[in-house]
Write a protein that holds these residues in place. Structure first.
Motif, PDB file in Angstrom:
ATOM      1  N   ILE A 198      -6.105  10.397  -4.452  1.00 54.08           N
ATOM      2  CA  ILE A 198      -5.766   8.991  -4.218  1.00 54.08           C
ATOM      3  C   ILE A 198      -5.083   8.411  -5.449  1.00 54.08           C
ATOM      4  N   ILE A 199      -4.299   7.371  -5.217  1.00 52.67           N
ATOM      5  CA  ILE A 199      -3.721   6.562  -6.290  1.00 52.67           C
ATOM      6  C   ILE A 199      -4.045   5.114  -5.960  1.00 52.67           C
ATOM      7  N   CYS A 200      -4.656   4.404  -6.896  1.00 53.26           N
ATOM      8  CA  CYS A 200      -4.977   2.996  -6.694  1.00 53.26           C
ATOM      9  C   CYS A 200      -4.007   2.140  -7.497  1.00 53.26           C
ATOM     10  N   MET A 201      -3.583   1.046  -6.905  1.00 52.91           N
ATOM     11  CA  MET A 201      -2.609   0.189  -7.580  1.00 52.91           C
ATOM     12  C   MET A 201      -2.820  -1.259  -7.174  1.00 52.91           C
ATOM     13  N   HIS A 202      -2.358  -2.154  -8.020  1.00 51.01           N
ATOM     14  CA  HIS A 202      -2.295  -3.560  -7.645  1.00 51.01           C
ATOM     15  C   HIS A 202      -1.197  -4.223  -8.464  1.00 51.01           C
ATOM     16  N   ASN A 203      -0.798  -5.379  -8.038  1.00 54.82           N
ATOM     17  CA  ASN A 203       0.297  -6.105  -8.682  1.00 54.82           C
ATOM     18  C   ASN A 203      -0.230  -7.302  -9.459  1.00 54.82           C
ATOM     19  N   ILE A 216      -9.640  -3.335 -15.873  1.00 53.95           N
ATOM     20  CA  ILE A 216     -10.308  -2.213 -16.539  1.00 53.95           C
ATOM     21  C   ILE A 216     -11.669  -1.935 -15.896  1.00 53.95           C
ATOM     22  N   LYS A 217     -12.389  -3.004 -15.533  1.00 55.27           N
ATOM     23  CA  LYS A 217     -13.691  -2.831 -14.884  1.00 55.27           C
ATOM     24  C   LYS A 217     -13.548  -2.125 -13.538  1.00 55.27           C
ATOM     25  N   VAL A 218     -12.547  -2.539 -12.763  1.00 59.38           N
ATOM     26  CA  VAL A 218     -12.312  -1.908 -11.458  1.00 59.38           C
ATOM     27  C   VAL A 218     -11.996  -0.429 -11.641  1.00 59.38           C
ATOM     28  N   THR A 219     -11.152  -0.123 -12.620  1.00 53.52           N
ATOM     29  CA  THR A 219     -10.785   1.272 -12.887  1.00 53.52           C
ATOM     30  C   THR A 219     -12.009   2.094 -13.268  1.00 53.52           C
ATOM     31  N   GLN A 220     -12.871   1.536 -14.105  1.00 56.81           N
ATOM     32  CA  GLN A 220     -14.087   2.244 -14.516  1.00 56.81           C
ATOM     33  C   GLN A 220     -15.000   2.517 -13.325  1.00 56.81           C
ATOM     34  N   LYS A 221     -15.120   1.539 -12.426  1.00 55.80           N
ATOM     35  CA  LYS A 221     -15.954   1.719 -11.230  1.00 55.80           C
ATOM     36  C   LYS A 221     -15.419   2.849 -10.360  1.00 55.80           C
ATOM     37  N   LEU A 222     -14.103   2.905 -10.214  1.00 61.17           N
ATOM     38  CA  LEU A 222     -13.490   3.942  -9.386  1.00 61.17           C
ATOM     39  C   LEU A 222     -13.685   5.329 -10.007  1.00 61.17           C
ATOM     40  N   VAL A 223     -13.532   5.412 -11.327  1.00 59.46           N
ATOM     41  CA  VAL A 223     -13.708   6.695 -12.017  1.00 59.46           C
ATOM     42  C   VAL A 223     -15.154   7.173 -11.882  1.00 59.46           C
ATOM     43  N   GLU A 224     -16.094   6.265 -12.051  1.00 59.16           N
ATOM     44  CA  GLU A 224     -17.511   6.625 -11.949  1.00 59.16           C
ATOM     45  C   GLU A 224     -17.873   7.077 -10.532  1.00 59.16           C
ATOM     46  N   ALA A 225     -17.273   6.426  -9.531  1.00 60.34           N
ATOM     47  CA  ALA A 225     -17.597   6.763  -8.142  1.00 60.34           C
ATOM     48  C   ALA A 225     -16.916   8.045  -7.686  1.00 60.34           C
ATOM     49  N   GLY A 226     -15.733   8.334  -8.265  1.00 60.86           N
ATOM     50  CA  GLY A 226     -14.958   9.484  -7.803  1.00 60.86           C
ATOM     51  C   GLY A 226     -15.255  10.743  -8.557  1.00 60.86           C
TER      52      GLY A 226
END
Length: 226
Positions: A198-203, A216-226
């Motif tokens: 997957i690739i996650c993105m936002h504008n 940064i918080k969202v990215t950390q949550k995704l890394v921890e979950a994945g």
């Protein structure tokens, strides 16, 4: 606001550097045939036209204002004098465009529709699934879809085992906060579609390229979950 024929006798605003000078005081049908926008298109192709001539063809005719008449070509030049480039013009809203002399809702809508068609064509995903080899590919494919949006959009792109785009899903719309992005929803789509990556993105509607603390918080949550 009353429409007038494409050809009028009014003085054309001065052309910008690099653009064609417009014939003053003469209706377009009196110009030499090689200088008329429609005839130039027919003879040499669409790329043979200046930016103001392209806008004139979109409008089709000029207009009459309280201070006099303006041809379609004059309207196009007036817009370019104000916003400098087609790119600058493409970012304008209906309200901004109708604030210009001689531009009513009909002409503003025609212009916005033309720009939107261009954006949608650029954003179309080809029949052959595009391959992602780096950030440049992501920007090329999704940049046209994500830029100029008035609100923040969080989107996940689904990839197969060859790193080809299988599709994408919008996860959240609005202000981005770690508490609002559901990590389970991100991975649910990946599992349902049997994606291997997957690739996650936002504008950022503001245009600021720096990641916020929430990003940064969202990215950390995704890394921890994945």
């Amino acid at each position: 606001m009353k429409s007038v024929p494409y050809e009028t006798k009014d003085t054309q605003p001065k052309a910008l550097p690099g653009q064609d000078e417009v014939h003053p005081y003469r209706p377009i049908h009196q110009w030499h045939v090689s200088d008329r926008p429609r005839e130039k298109l027919a003879a040499g192709g669409i790329r043979n036209l200046s930016d103001s001539e392209l806008i004139a063809l979109i409008f089709g005719n000029g207009t009459t204002t309280k201070s006099g008449s303006l041809s379609a070509l004059q309207l196009g030049q007036q817009l370019l004098n104000e916003y400098k480039t087609l790119g600058g013009l493409s970012h304008r809203s209906l309200k901004e465009l109708t604030g210009m002399k001689g531009i009513g809702i009909a002409k503003a809508s025609q212009l916005l529709a033309a720009f939107e068609i261009g954006k949608r064509v650029e954003a179309e995903i080809p029949e052959e699934l595009p391959k992602i080899t780096g950030p440049e590919d992501v920007a090329r494919i999704y940049g046209p879809r994500m830029r100029d949006l008035p609100v923040e959009i969080f989107r996940v792109v689904l990839l197969n085992s060859s790193n080809r785009v299988m599709g994408d899903k919008e996860i959240h719309r609005g202000g981005l906060a770690a508490s609002l992005v559901d990590v389970r929803e991100v991975f649910r789509h990946a599992l349902l579609e049997k994606a291997t990556g997957i690739i996650c993105m936002h504008n950022h509607p503001s245009g600021n390229l720096e990641p916020s603390r929430e990003d940064i918080k969202v990215t950390q949550k995704l890394v921890e979950a994945g």
